[in-house]
Design a protein around this motif. Structure first.
Motif, PDB file in Angstrom:
ATOM      1  N   SER A 103       0.812  -1.218   0.000  1.00  0.00           N
ATOM      2  CA  SER A 103       0.000   0.000   0.000  1.00  0.00           C
ATOM      3  C   SER A 103       0.843   1.264   0.000  1.00  0.00           C
ATOM      4  O   SER A 103       0.395   2.312  -0.462  1.00  0.00           O
ATOM      5  CB  SER A 103      -0.926   0.006   1.231  1.00  0.00           C
ATOM      6  OG  SER A 103      -0.147  -0.018   2.425  1.00  0.00           O
ATOM      7  N   HIS A 104       2.049   1.182   0.531  1.00  0.00           N
ATOM      8  CA  HIS A 104       2.902   2.371   0.582  1.00  0.00           C
ATOM      9  C   HIS A 104       4.349   1.952   0.818  1.00  0.00           C
ATOM     10  O   HIS A 104       4.637   0.810   1.141  1.00  0.00           O
ATOM     11  CB  HIS A 104       2.463   3.309   1.708  1.00  0.00           C
ATOM     12  CG  HIS A 104       2.576   2.685   3.065  1.00  0.00           C
ATOM     13  ND1 HIS A 104       1.508   2.074   3.676  1.00  0.00           N
ATOM     14  CD2 HIS A 104       3.614   2.545   3.925  1.00  0.00           C
ATOM     15  CE1 HIS A 104       1.897   1.594   4.855  1.00  0.00           C
ATOM     16  NE2 HIS A 104       3.162   1.864   5.029  1.00  0.00           N
ATOM     17  N   GLY A 105       5.247   2.916   0.632  1.00  0.00           N
ATOM     18  CA  GLY A 105       6.661   2.649   0.847  1.00  0.00           C
ATOM     19  C   GLY A 105       7.508   3.737   0.217  1.00  0.00           C
ATOM     20  O   GLY A 105       7.053   4.860   0.025  1.00  0.00           O
ATOM     21  N   VAL A 106       8.747   3.395  -0.086  1.00  0.00           N
ATOM     22  CA  VAL A 106       9.662   4.301  -0.773  1.00  0.00           C
ATOM     23  C   VAL A 106      10.106   3.624  -2.060  1.00  0.00           C
ATOM     24  O   VAL A 106      10.574   2.485  -2.047  1.00  0.00           O
ATOM     25  CB  VAL A 106      10.887   4.645   0.095  1.00  0.00           C
ATOM     26  CG1 VAL A 106      11.898   5.462  -0.707  1.00  0.00           C
ATOM     27  CG2 VAL A 106      10.463   5.408   1.342  1.00  0.00           C
ATOM     28  N   GLY A 107       9.943   4.315  -3.175  1.00  0.00           N
ATOM     29  CA  GLY A 107      10.368   3.801  -4.473  1.00  0.00           C
ATOM     30  C   GLY A 107      11.177   4.846  -5.203  1.00  0.00           C
ATOM     31  O   GLY A 107      11.427   5.939  -4.675  1.00  0.00           O
ATOM     32  N   ARG A 108      11.572   4.523  -6.424  1.00  0.00           N
ATOM     33  CA  ARG A 108      12.367   5.447  -7.221  1.00  0.00           C
ATOM     34  C   ARG A 108      11.666   5.717  -8.541  1.00  0.00           C
ATOM     35  O   ARG A 108      11.251   4.774  -9.226  1.00  0.00           O
ATOM     36  CB  ARG A 108      13.767   4.857  -7.474  1.00  0.00           C
ATOM     37  CG  ARG A 108      14.691   4.977  -6.274  1.00  0.00           C
ATOM     38  CD  ARG A 108      15.855   4.030  -6.374  1.00  0.00           C
ATOM     39  NE  ARG A 108      15.442   2.651  -6.183  1.00  0.00           N
ATOM     40  CZ  ARG A 108      15.209   2.100  -4.994  1.00  0.00           C
ATOM     41  NH1 ARG A 108      15.353   2.833  -3.900  1.00  0.00           N
ATOM     42  NH2 ARG A 108      14.840   0.842  -4.880  1.00  0.00           N
ATOM     43  N   VAL A 109      11.527   6.999  -8.866  1.00  0.00           N
ATOM     44  CA  VAL A 109      10.913   7.393 -10.122  1.00  0.00           C
ATOM     45  C   VAL A 109      12.014   7.860 -11.076  1.00  0.00           C
ATOM     46  O   VAL A 109      12.915   8.611 -10.680  1.00  0.00           O
ATOM     47  CB  VAL A 109       9.848   8.493  -9.912  1.00  0.00           C
ATOM     48  CG1 VAL A 109      10.440   9.738  -9.278  1.00  0.00           C
ATOM     49  CG2 VAL A 109       9.165   8.837 -11.220  1.00  0.00           C
ATOM     50  N   ALA A 110      11.967   7.361 -12.303  1.00  0.00           N
ATOM     51  CA  ALA A 110      12.974   7.695 -13.313  1.00  0.00           C
ATOM     52  C   ALA A 110      12.322   8.551 -14.396  1.00  0.00           C
ATOM     53  O   ALA A 110      11.318   8.153 -14.994  1.00  0.00           O
ATOM     54  CB  ALA A 110      13.550   6.423 -13.923  1.00  0.00           C
ATOM     55  N   VAL A 111      12.889   9.732 -14.619  1.00  0.00           N
ATOM     56  CA  VAL A 111      12.352  10.656 -15.617  1.00  0.00           C
ATOM     57  C   VAL A 111      13.493  11.146 -16.505  1.00  0.00           C
ATOM     58  O   VAL A 111      14.677  10.979 -16.185  1.00  0.00           O
ATOM     59  CB  VAL A 111      11.658  11.863 -14.953  1.00  0.00           C
ATOM     60  CG1 VAL A 111      10.474  11.411 -14.113  1.00  0.00           C
ATOM     61  CG2 VAL A 111      12.651  12.648 -14.084  1.00  0.00           C
ATOM     62  N   THR A 112      13.126  11.766 -17.610  1.00  0.00           N
ATOM     63  CA  THR A 112      14.110  12.342 -18.518  1.00  0.00           C
ATOM     64  C   THR A 112      14.107  13.851 -18.378  1.00  0.00           C
ATOM     65  O   THR A 112      13.036  14.482 -18.420  1.00  0.00           O
ATOM     66  CB  THR A 112      13.804  11.959 -19.972  1.00  0.00           C
ATOM     67  OG1 THR A 112      13.820  10.528 -20.091  1.00  0.00           O
ATOM     68  CG2 THR A 112      14.837  12.538 -20.912  1.00  0.00           C
ATOM     69  N   THR A 113      15.272  14.433 -18.162  1.00  0.00           N
ATOM     70  CA  THR A 113      15.404  15.881 -18.042  1.00  0.00           C
ATOM     71  C   THR A 113      16.277  16.387 -19.196  1.00  0.00           C
ATOM     72  O   THR A 113      16.832  15.590 -19.962  1.00  0.00           O
ATOM     73  CB  THR A 113      16.043  16.270 -16.697  1.00  0.00           C
ATOM     74  OG1 THR A 113      17.450  15.925 -16.727  1.00  0.00           O
ATOM     75  CG2 THR A 113      15.377  15.533 -15.548  1.00  0.00           C
ATOM     76  N   HIS A 114      16.415  17.718 -19.289  1.00  0.00           N
ATOM     77  CA  HIS A 114      17.256  18.259 -20.354  1.00  0.00           C
ATOM     78  C   HIS A 114      18.730  17.944 -20.139  1.00  0.00           C
ATOM     79  O   HIS A 114      19.547  18.078 -21.050  1.00  0.00           O
ATOM     80  CB  HIS A 114      17.059  19.777 -20.451  1.00  0.00           C
ATOM     81  CG  HIS A 114      17.565  20.530 -19.255  1.00  0.00           C
ATOM     82  ND1 HIS A 114      16.824  20.667 -18.094  1.00  0.00           N
ATOM     83  CD2 HIS A 114      18.743  21.166 -19.036  1.00  0.00           C
ATOM     84  CE1 HIS A 114      17.525  21.367 -17.217  1.00  0.00           C
ATOM     85  NE2 HIS A 114      18.690  21.675 -17.758  1.00  0.00           N
ATOM     86  N   GLU A 115      19.075  17.490 -18.914  1.00  0.00           N
ATOM     87  CA  GLU A 115      20.457  17.089 -18.626  1.00  0.00           C
ATOM     88  C   GLU A 115      20.653  15.579 -18.750  1.00  0.00           C
ATOM     89  O   GLU A 115      21.757  15.083 -18.562  1.00  0.00           O
ATOM     90  CB  GLU A 115      20.845  17.549 -17.225  1.00  0.00           C
ATOM     91  CG  GLU A 115      20.854  19.067 -17.065  1.00  0.00           C
ATOM     92  CD  GLU A 115      21.207  19.485 -15.652  1.00  0.00           C
ATOM     93  OE1 GLU A 115      21.164  18.616 -14.753  1.00  0.00           O
ATOM     94  OE2 GLU A 115      21.505  20.669 -15.444  1.00  0.00           O
ATOM     95  N   GLY A 116      19.571  14.858 -19.049  1.00  0.00           N
ATOM     96  CA  GLY A 116      19.660  13.410 -19.177  1.00  0.00           C
ATOM     97  C   GLY A 116      18.751  12.713 -18.181  1.00  0.00           C
ATOM     98  O   GLY A 116      17.959  13.356 -17.481  1.00  0.00           O
ATOM     99  N   PRO A 117      18.844  11.375 -18.086  1.00  0.00           N
ATOM    100  CA  PRO A 117      17.998  10.625 -17.162  1.00  0.00           C
ATOM    101  C   PRO A 117      18.284  10.994 -15.713  1.00  0.00           C
ATOM    102  O   PRO A 117      19.424  11.305 -15.347  1.00  0.00           O
ATOM    103  CB  PRO A 117      18.372   9.166 -17.444  1.00  0.00           C
ATOM    104  CG  PRO A 117      19.012   9.179 -18.789  1.00  0.00           C
ATOM    105  CD  PRO A 117      19.706  10.498 -18.898  1.00  0.00           C
ATOM    106  N   ALA A 118      17.229  10.951 -14.892  1.00  0.00           N
ATOM    107  CA  ALA A 118      17.369  11.210 -13.462  1.00  0.00           C
ATOM    108  C   ALA A 118      16.489  10.228 -12.707  1.00  0.00           C
ATOM    109  O   ALA A 118      15.373   9.923 -13.131  1.00  0.00           O
ATOM    110  CB  ALA A 118      16.964  12.644 -13.125  1.00  0.00           C
TER     111      ALA A 118
END
Length: 228
Positions: A103-118
């Protein structure tokens, strides 16, 4: 710096967590460690300072180490242990993946920025078949609305050198409907650990949900089998 009392209390918390992870009762642990069930309960619920001899027996009973029970590995990356004997990597089905997400926790979100993946950690919750988290409009996780994003959650068991990971890939969106926002606020287990003004809700509806688990059938080489 946390004081001695805080550290002693943490031993009980780690003992309880490890016992539950192994599916053991307090009686089971007491029998393995040569102790009384009442002392295991006291250790888990009260501040205690066990001697090293008992801690060694307790660590053996819980199939871990004294260092792990006393928090000596905190502040270091997980996965420092050696590979287990004959590990097996298995694929997880979607339902098992959602069960592990919980139901909940801590995860990691991966997005693309103008400097590259984050990739950044976020506190999340599961709502239906979506993962939602709070952030601020100017933050990097807020860029999850700019296209396809990935969200990953995992668990590492250093004592057994095993663990699992779940990956979600799909489109992100900003949650704007007041009723939806209110529902997420009610489900939220905690305020974002990062603090600050993080009142913008993001949701990811995955097109793909995959997971893998490292299984360990044996924690050591069976007797009589030796390799040169």
């Amino acid at each position: 710096m946390p004081g001695p009392e805080h550290l002693k209390g943490d031993i009980g918390r780690r003992v309880a967590a490890r016992r539950e992870q192994l599916g053991l009762s307090r009686e089971d642990v007491a029998l393995r460690a040569g102790s009384a069930p009442g002392y295991i309960q006291y250790l888990e619920e009260q501040t205690a300072a066990p001697g090293m001899g008992f801690m060694l027996r307790l660590a053996d009973a819980l199939e871990t180490t004294v260092v792990a029970l006393t928090g000596g590995m905190e502040g270091t990356p997980p996965g420092a242990g050696h590979a287990a004997y004959h590990p097996e990597l298995v694929e997880l089905g979607p339902e098992e993946c959602w069960r592990l997400l919980g139901s909940h926790g801590v995860g990691r979100v991966a997005v693309t920025t103008h400097e590259g993946p984050a990739i950044l950690p976020v506190n999340y919750l599961v709502s239906g078949r979506e993962v939602a988290f709070r952030t601020s409009p100017e933050s990097i996780p807020a860029k999850a609305t700019s296209g396809e994003v990935a969200f990953e959650v995992d668990h590492i068991d250093d004592a057994f050198s095993q663990g699992w990971s779940v990956l979600l890939v799909g489109a992100g969106r900003t949650v704007t409907e007041p009723d939806d926002v209110r529902a997420l606020e009610q489900q939220a287990y905690s305020a974002p650990w990062a603090g600050g003004e993080r009142d913008m809700w993001m949701a990811i509806a995955p097109d793909r949900v995959t997971g893998r688990r490292i299984l360990v059938r044996h924690t050591h080489e069976p007797r009589g089998q030796h390799h040169s």
